[in-house]
Design a protein around this motif. Structure first.
Motif, PDB file in Angstrom:
ATOM      1  N   GLY A 173     -18.159  44.848  33.945  1.00  0.00           N
ATOM      2  CA  GLY A 173     -19.099  45.721  33.473  1.00  0.00           C
ATOM      3  C   GLY A 173     -18.844  47.138  33.761  1.00  0.00           C
ATOM      4  N   ASN A 174     -19.526  47.929  32.868  1.00  0.00           N
ATOM      5  CA  ASN A 174     -19.172  49.206  32.939  1.00  0.00           C
ATOM      6  C   ASN A 174     -20.418  50.172  33.483  1.00  0.00           C
ATOM      7  OD1 ASN A 174     -16.651  49.609  31.974  1.00  0.00           O
ATOM      8  ND2 ASN A 174     -17.191  49.008  29.790  1.00  0.00           N
TER       9      ASN A 174
ATOM     10  N   ASP B 198     -23.230  57.451  30.693  1.00  0.00           N
ATOM     11  CA  ASP B 198     -24.289  56.492  30.716  1.00  0.00           C
ATOM     12  C   ASP B 198     -24.762  56.480  32.062  1.00  0.00           C
ATOM     13  OD1 ASP B 198     -24.126  55.294  28.355  1.00  0.00           O
ATOM     14  OD2 ASP B 198     -22.785  53.621  29.196  1.00  0.00           O
ATOM     15  N   LEU B 199     -23.925  56.716  33.233  1.00  0.00           N
ATOM     16  CA  LEU B 199     -24.421  56.734  34.735  1.00  0.00           C
ATOM     17  C   LEU B 199     -25.168  58.111  34.766  1.00  0.00           C
ATOM     18  CD1 LEU B 199     -24.528  55.412  37.337  1.00  0.00           C
ATOM     19  CD2 LEU B 199     -22.060  56.424  37.855  1.00  0.00           C
TER      20      LEU B 199
ATOM     21  N   SER C  97     -26.449  47.578  32.310  1.00  0.00           N
ATOM     22  CA  SER C  97     -27.507  48.619  32.653  1.00  0.00           C
ATOM     23  C   SER C  97     -27.665  48.084  34.204  1.00  0.00           C
ATOM     24  CB  SER C  97     -28.491  48.322  31.644  1.00  0.00           C
ATOM     25  OG  SER C  97     -29.082  47.056  31.534  1.00  0.00           O
ATOM     26  N   LEU C  98     -27.608  46.940  34.373  1.00  0.00           N
ATOM     27  CA  LEU C  98     -27.888  46.592  36.045  1.00  0.00           C
ATOM     28  C   LEU C  98     -27.129  47.308  36.942  1.00  0.00           C
ATOM     29  CD1 LEU C  98     -29.804  44.863  37.875  1.00  0.00           C
ATOM     30  CD2 LEU C  98     -28.080  43.149  37.784  1.00  0.00           C
ATOM     31  N   LYS C  99     -25.739  47.442  36.637  1.00  0.00           N
ATOM     32  CA  LYS C  99     -24.816  47.955  37.676  1.00  0.00           C
ATOM     33  C   LYS C  99     -25.173  49.560  37.469  1.00  0.00           C
ATOM     34  CE  LYS C  99     -19.682  48.436  38.066  1.00  0.00           C
ATOM     35  NZ  LYS C  99     -18.744  47.848  37.730  1.00  0.00           N
TER      36      LYS C  99
ATOM     37  N   THR D  38     -27.047  54.473  41.871  1.00  0.00           N
ATOM     38  CA  THR D  38     -27.867  55.943  41.674  1.00  0.00           C
ATOM     39  C   THR D  38     -27.604  56.818  42.798  1.00  0.00           C
ATOM     40  OG1 THR D  38     -29.901  54.972  42.837  1.00  0.00           O
ATOM     41  CG2 THR D  38     -29.769  54.540  40.553  1.00  0.00           C
ATOM     42  N   VAL D  39     -26.690  56.617  43.575  1.00  0.00           N
ATOM     43  CA  VAL D  39     -26.426  57.598  44.682  1.00  0.00           C
ATOM     44  C   VAL D  39     -26.130  59.078  44.066  1.00  0.00           C
ATOM     45  CG1 VAL D  39     -25.693  56.109  46.262  1.00  0.00           C
ATOM     46  CG2 VAL D  39     -23.986  56.973  44.616  1.00  0.00           C
TER      47      VAL D  39
END
Ligand code: FUB
Length: 337
Positions: free
Chosen positions: A31-32, A281-282, A327-329, A334-335
């Motif tokens: 996953g990305n 994305d992140l 999306s879960l990853k 969220t650090v």
């Protein structure tokens, strides 16, 4: 099979497994994005022995421009867990000539040494050397290997994004540039060249992020096109029978991503081929642009490295890669707010 032939087959098999990870092995992706502890971009992925290493740019969490300073090296043996080996090199503090903008690097091994090629100041290309793929690297020259002012260089924009490629005959090439692809043939020592700069022809709508690899005897030059050609930057590619070209345009490997810039690498690991690239994305999640739209422009400065599988068609052309997002990853990493 005579003994000599058996020996030659064994040597070839060992060579292939050493240069491509464990052959006969397939890796499941997790996953990305794959790197989530810091922001990273412009991934150059390389396989040394059985390990895949990623040499990315290090996007700063507090960036208001592309003000990158240092290089972390990441490694994986399973394509899911990417280990951060920390800062391997900081050209701004560890050379006497670089002052800013430590952008997209690349790395290659030769004779047991590892050579990191990197751009700074939007005009210099340096080389740093280490005994290990994870560094620490040091500057063996005390000056850039190549610069925008070197005789023969053509560059009307930033002189950035080096990509190193060693052909089967042992000749090493360094491709580099924005708007025009320049190439030098590196000497055996990997820290000097023969003085000639080759200009590569046929790279349709070339902008930046050049990457060269070889598959079934053909040379593939992939790169980011746009944003000056009426569309957002895609990863496009062309093919040639010679590393210096001329190249012929073939198509698009990756559609525009949500980070503005598009920058990738193509690598074989085990029996599979992979496209490394980056997205925003992140940072889009971390910066909560849904509720703070004014933060959107910052997300392009906080990118994250991703990977997806790449497939060839029977005629050697490349199928377009469809990016996968986990999306879960993203929610659980969220650090970096
Ligand atoms: O990361 C800084 C620059 O953005 C790179 O050098 C380009 O390829 C683009 O990704």
């Amino acid at each position: 099979m005579n003994t000599f032939f058996k020996g030659a087959v064994l040597a070839l098999a060992l060579l292939l497994s050493a240069s491509c990870g464990q052959s006969g092995k397939h890796y499941e992706l997790g996953g990305n994005p794959v790197i989530t502890n810091i922001y990273t971009a412009d991934p150059s992925a390389r396989v040394f022995a059985d390990t895949l290493y990623v040499y990315p740019s290090h996007d700063r969490t507090d960036a208001t421009s592309f003000s990158m300073e240092d290089y972390h090296v990441f490694s994986t043996v399973d394509m899911v867990n990417f280990v951060d080996h920390g800062v391997a090199f900081n050209p701004l503090t560890e050379t006497v000539w670089a002052t800013e903008a430590a952008w997209a690097p690349d790395c290659i091994e030769r004779n047991g040494k590892y050579y990191l090629y990197y751009p700074t100041d939007k005009k210099y290309i340096g080389v740093a050397v280490s005994d290990r793929p994870t560094g620490p690297f040091h500057d063996p020259l005390g000056h850039p290997l190549l610069s925008i002012d070197s005789p023969g260089v053509i560059c009307d924009r930033d002189f950035i994004d080096p990509c190193v490629f060693i052909d089967d005959d042992g000749q090493a090439y360094l491709f580099v540039g924005q708007n025009t692809v320049c190439c030098i043939k590196l000497n055996e020592d990997m820290i000097s060249y023969d003085g000639e700069v080759h200009i590569i022809e046929g790279v349709h709508e070339f902008f930046e992020a050049v990457w060269v690899h070889k598959y079934n005897g053909k040379y593939y030059m992939s790169y980011s096109n746009g944003p000056f050609f009426g569309h957002e930057p895609e990863i496009a590619y062309c093919m040639a029978d010679n590393p210096l070209g001329p190249y012929e345009f073939k198509g698009v490997v990756l559609d525009p991503v949500n980070s503005g810039t598009n920058h990738h690498s193509i690598v074989r690991y085990g029996d599979d081929w992979f496209l490394f690239y980056h997205t925003a994305d992140l940072s889009l999640y971390n910066l909560d642009v849904e509720h703070h739209p004014e933060l959107r422009r910052r997300t392009g400065l906080r990118r994250s490295v991703c990977v997806d599988r790449l497939f060839y068609n029977p005629d050697g052309t490349i199928q377009k890669v469809i990016p996968t997002v986990d999306s879960l990853k993203i929610r659980t990493n969220t650090v970096l707010k």
